[in-house]
Write a protein that holds these residues in place. Structure first.
Motif, short mmCIF file in Angstrom:
data_model
loop_
_atom_site.label_atom_id
_atom_site.label_comp_id
_atom_site.label_asym_id
_atom_site.label_seq_id
_atom_site.Cartn_x
_atom_site.Cartn_y
_atom_site.Cartn_z
N LYS A 89 0.85 -1.19 0.00
CA LYS A 89 0.00 0.00 0.00
C LYS A 89 0.89 1.24 0.00
CE LYS A 89 -3.78 -2.44 2.30
NZ LYS A 89 -4.66 -2.52 3.48
N ALA A 90 0.78 2.09 1.03
CA ALA A 90 1.59 3.32 1.05
C ALA A 90 2.91 3.15 1.77
CB ALA A 90 0.79 4.45 1.70
N LEU A 91 3.17 1.96 2.32
CA LEU A 91 4.38 1.74 3.11
C LEU A 91 5.50 1.17 2.25
CD1 LEU A 91 5.82 1.64 5.88
CD2 LEU A 91 4.96 -0.71 6.11
N ARG A 92 6.58 1.89 2.15
CA ARG A 92 7.80 1.39 1.51
C ARG A 92 8.74 0.95 2.62
NH1 ARG A 92 12.76 3.82 -0.56
NH2 ARG A 92 13.45 2.81 -2.49
N TYR A 93 9.15 -0.30 2.59
CA TYR A 93 9.91 -0.86 3.70
C TYR A 93 11.02 -1.77 3.19
CZ TYR A 93 7.19 -5.12 2.84
OH TYR A 93 6.63 -6.23 2.26
N VAL A 94 11.93 -2.11 4.10
CA VAL A 94 13.01 -3.03 3.78
C VAL A 94 12.47 -4.45 3.87
CG1 VAL A 94 15.30 -3.86 4.42
CG2 VAL A 94 14.74 -1.43 4.65
N GLY A 95 12.44 -5.14 2.73
CA GLY A 95 11.89 -6.49 2.70
C GLY A 95 12.92 -7.58 2.88
N LEU A 96 14.19 -7.26 2.61
CA LEU A 96 15.26 -8.25 2.76
C LEU A 96 16.53 -7.55 3.22
CD1 LEU A 96 16.32 -11.23 2.17
CD2 LEU A 96 17.17 -10.27 0.02
N THR A 97 17.19 -8.14 4.21
CA THR A 97 18.47 -7.63 4.69
C THR A 97 19.46 -8.78 4.76
OG1 THR A 97 17.44 -5.87 6.00
CG2 THR A 97 19.69 -6.48 6.58
N VAL A 98 20.61 -8.61 4.12
CA VAL A 98 21.68 -9.60 4.16
C VAL A 98 22.95 -8.89 4.62
CG1 VAL A 98 23.07 -11.24 2.84
CG2 VAL A 98 20.64 -10.96 2.31
N THR A 99 23.58 -9.40 5.68
CA THR A 99 24.76 -8.77 6.25
C THR A 99 25.93 -9.75 6.28
OG1 THR A 99 23.44 -7.28 7.62
CG2 THR A 99 25.72 -7.63 8.29
N LYS A 100 27.10 -9.25 5.92
CA LYS A 100 28.31 -10.08 5.89
C LYS A 100 29.48 -9.24 6.36
CE LYS A 100 30.94 -13.61 4.38
NZ LYS A 100 30.87 -15.00 4.87
N ASP A 155 4.99 -12.31 -8.92
CA ASP A 155 4.51 -11.65 -7.71
C ASP A 155 5.63 -11.38 -6.71
OD1 ASP A 155 5.01 -14.28 -7.13
OD2 ASP A 155 3.21 -14.58 -5.90
N SER A 156 6.85 -11.22 -7.20
CA SER A 156 7.99 -10.98 -6.32
C SER A 156 7.75 -9.72 -5.48
CB SER A 156 9.28 -10.81 -7.12
OG SER A 156 10.35 -10.42 -6.27
N PRO A 157 7.91 -9.80 -4.15
CA PRO A 157 7.71 -8.61 -3.32
C PRO A 157 8.79 -7.56 -3.50
CG PRO A 157 8.56 -10.43 -2.01
CD PRO A 157 8.27 -10.99 -3.36
N PHE A 158 9.89 -7.93 -4.16
CA PHE A 158 11.01 -7.00 -4.31
C PHE A 158 10.97 -6.22 -5.62
CE2 PHE A 158 12.55 -10.85 -2.01
CZ PHE A 158 12.55 -10.28 -0.74
N ILE A 159 10.05 -6.56 -6.49
CA ILE A 159 9.89 -5.82 -7.75
C ILE A 159 8.67 -4.93 -7.60
CG2 ILE A 159 9.69 -5.98 -10.24
CD1 ILE A 159 12.25 -7.19 -9.05
#
Length: 506
Positions: free
Chosen positions: A433-444, A470-474
Motif C-alpha cells: 500500500k503506502a508503506l515502503r519498507y526493507v523487505g530483505l536484509t543480508v549482512t556479511k 509476484d515478487s515482493p522485491f519488484i
C-alpha cells in the motif's frame, strides 16, 4: 454360571461377479458410476449452526464476560476447545459442569473481542484486524482453540508490514517471544531491526519492554536515520508515564548502549541541555566526554583500537555509509546489462564533521551486485559474456589506492590502507500500500587486507524469488535497495585475532 451356548454364524461366501473381458482400447467402468458427483452442502451446514450463535434456542449454558452475557451450547464449545470440553465434562474438579451460568474472567482487551471469539465457534469465520489479532490469540491460547490460534498467526505474518498508525509488530514480537511460534517471532524481529524508524512511530512504542528495547539498541544491524534521532525516541520512551516508576533503572540499562560517538559535536552539545542529562549527569556526562574525546582524536587522524565504536545502518547522508540503487524494468533487462555497479567512498575513521574529516580518512570500494545471476565478461570485438550462473551475487572490492601518511616526521610517504574489519549490508525494498519498507536484509563481515581485498557473497537469495511475477522485491517493475559499507574496526591488531573473532567483532 449357567451354561453358555456359543453360536457361530456361517455366512455364505459371496462370489465376485465374473470380470468382463476388456477389448483393446476400451475404458474400464468397474466400480465407477460416471454419473456420480459430490454434493457440497457445507455452506448451508455452517449457516445452520451460525444462527445458533448467542441464541437461547437449545442453549444449555450462559457465559458472563465483563458486563456481557452470552447464550452458549456446550457441544459447540467443547467440540472446538479442550478447555471447554473439560469444563463441561463430568469431572468433579470443574464446578462449571454443574452450573447453568458461569463467569469468565478476561482482560479488558479480550472482553472487547469475546463476541468475535465466541462467534468463531459457530461460524468458523472472523473479521480480523491488527487491533483484534493479539487479544483473539490470547483467548485461543487460553481455551486451546488451535485452529483460531493458527489463523491469528497467519494473519499476523501477513500484516507485519503496516504503516505506523496500524503497526503492532512490537507487541506481537513481545508475545511471540513468550509463547511462540518461532516463525512469527523471527519475522517480527527481522522487520523491527530493518525498519526501526517505522516502529519508532508506532502507538505501542512507549509500551515496549525495557529488556527488549535494550536488546535492539545494542544491535549494529539496527537501521535508523541517525544516532541523535534514536536518542530522541529513547528519551521519549524513558520520559513516558508508563516508565516513570523505573526511570533511573531504565537510564542505567539503556542509555549506555547508545553510541554517542556517532553523533556530531554539534549534536552532542545540544544533548547537554536535555532533561535526562541534567537529571542523570552521573551516568551521561562521562559518555558525552568520551564521545568528544574520540572526535578530537579522529580529527587529528588518531584512532585507538580500544575506543572504536561500530556503526549502525545509518541512512542519513552525514555518515556516508549508504549507497542506494535502482534497476528499472527488471523483468525485461538482459542479464548482461543487469549488473549494478556502485563506487563507494567510505570513512574509516570515526569523524562525522565534514570540515575536519580529510580525504585521507576515506577508503574506496567497488560494489557489484548481480540480481539476475553472476557473470563475467571478456572484451573481444565488444563485450561478450563469459562464465555465468544463476546465483544472485554481491561482490565488494577494496581498491588498491594508497593514502598519504603525513604523521611521518621524515616527510610524506605512501603506504597501503590499514587492515579493516568491514560490515556490508544489502537491503532490498518492498512496498505494501503506502508503506515502503526493507523487505530483505543480508549482512556479511569481511577482514580487508592488502592480500585479501575482495569479499564475495553468493546466493544472496533464490533467483526465483526475484524473477517471480509476484515478487515482493519488484515494485512497479523496478528493483531498488541500498548497500551499507561500514568500517567497524581499523588496525593491525585485527590480524592477531582469530579469524572468527575478528569477523564477529562488533
Amino acid at each position: 454360571m449357567g451354561n453358555v451356548l456359543t453360536f457361530r454364524a456361517n455366512f455364505p461366501i459371496m462370489e465376485s461377479p465374473p470380470k468382463k473381458k476388456m477389448n483393446k482400447g476400451e475404458a474400464s467402468t468397474s466400480g465407477t458410476d460416471v454419473s456420480a458427483e459430490v454434493i457440497d452442502d457445507s455452506k448451508a451446514f455452517v449457516e445452520r449452526f451460525t444462527v445458533l450463535f448467542n441464541s437461547s434456542y437449545f442453549s444449555d449454558i450462559k457465559l458472563r464476560v465483563g458486563d456481557q452475557m452470552y447464550y452458549g451450547h456446550k457441544f459447540m464449545l467443547a467440540s472446538a476447545s479442550k478447555v471447554f470440553g473439560a469444563m463441561f465434562g463430568e469431572s468433579p474438579a470443574w464446578e462449571e459442569s454443574r452450573q447453568e451460568e458461569i463467569t469468565l474472567v478476561e482482560e479488558e482487551a479480550c472482553q472487547a473481542v469475546f463476541y468475535d471469539f465466541l462467534r468463531y465457534f459457530y461460524s468458523a469465520s472472523i473479521d480480523m484486524t491488527t487491533d483484534k489479532a493479539l487479544p483473539l490469540m490470547f483467548l485461543a491460547d487460553k481455551y486451546n482453540v488451535q485452529s483460531l490460534r493458527n489463523a491469528c498467526v497467519d494473519y499476523m505474518m501477513k500484516h507485519i508490514e503496516e504503516l505506523p498508525d496500524k503497526n503492532k509488530t512490537l507487541t506481537w514480537y513481545h508475545y511471540s517471544k513468550m509463547t511462540g511460534p518461532e516463525r512469527l517471532r523471527e519475522s517480527c524481529k527481522n522487520f523491527i531491526v530493518s525498519n526501526f524508524s517505522v516502529v519508532l512511530d508506532a502507538p505501542d512504542w512507549p509500551e515496549m519492554e525495557s529488556e527488549e528495547l535494550a536488546d535492539f539498541i545494542a544491535m549494529s544491524e539496527l537501521c535508523v536515520e541517525s544516532e541523535v534521532k534514536l536518542w530522541e525516541k529513547v528519551e521519549q520512551w524513558i520520559m513516558s508515564e508508563n516508565n516513570q516508576e523505573f526511570r533511573r533503572e531504565n537510564v542505567e540499562l539503556i542509555l549506555p548502549l547508545l553510541r554517542f560517538s556517532k553523533m556530531t559535536p554539534t549534536e552532542l552539545l545540544s544533548l547537554e541541555s536535555s532533561e535526562l542529562v541534567e537529571q542523570f549527569s552521573d551516568i551521561l556526562k562521562p559518555k558525552l566526554a568520551a564521545a568528544y574525546r574520540l572526535h578530537s582524536l579522529a580529527s587529528n587522524g588518531i584512532c585507538l583500537p580500544t575506543e572504536q565504536v561500530p556503526y549502525r545502518n545509518y541512512t542519513a547522508s552525514v555518515y556516508g555509509l549508504r549507497f542506494p540503487f535502482e534497476l528499472k524494468s527488471y523483468a525485461s533487462i538482459p542479464k548482461i546489462e543487469s549488473r549494478i555497479c556502485l563506487p563507494c567512498q567510505v570513512p574509516y575513521l570515526p569523524c562525522l564533521d565534514p570540515d575536519t574529516c580529510k580525504t585521507s580518512h576515506v577508503a574506496h570500494f567497488q560494489v557489484n551486485f548481480y540480481p539476475k545471476g553472476h557473470f563475467s565478461t571478456i572484451s573481444l570485438y565488444g563485450n561478450f559474456m563469459g562464465r555465468q550462473n544463476d546465483h544472485v551475487t554481491l561482490k565488494v572490492v577494496r581498491h588498491n589506492a594508497r593514502v598519504v601518511d603525513t604523521a611521518n616526521p621524515g616527510g610524506a610517504v605512501i603506504k597501503d590502507y590499514p587492515t579493516m574489519l568491514v560490515e556490508v549490508t544489502l537491503q532490498l525494498y518492498s512496498k505494501k500500500k503506502a508503506l515502503r519498507y526493507v523487505g530483505l536484509t543480508v549482512t556479511k563481515q569481511h577482514l580487508f587486507t592488502s592480500r585479501n581485498p575482495d569479499m564475495l557473497v553468493e546466493n544472496v537469495l533464490d533467483l526465483t524469488k526475484l524473477s517471480a511475477e509476484d515478487s515482493p522485491f519488484i515494485v512497479e517493475g523496478s528493483l531498488s535497495g541500498a548497500v551499507f559499507i561500514k568500517v567497524q574496526a581499523v588496525g593491525d591488531h585485527l590480524l592477531e585475532m582469530p579469524v572468527d573473532a575478528a569477523t564477529q567483532q562488533r
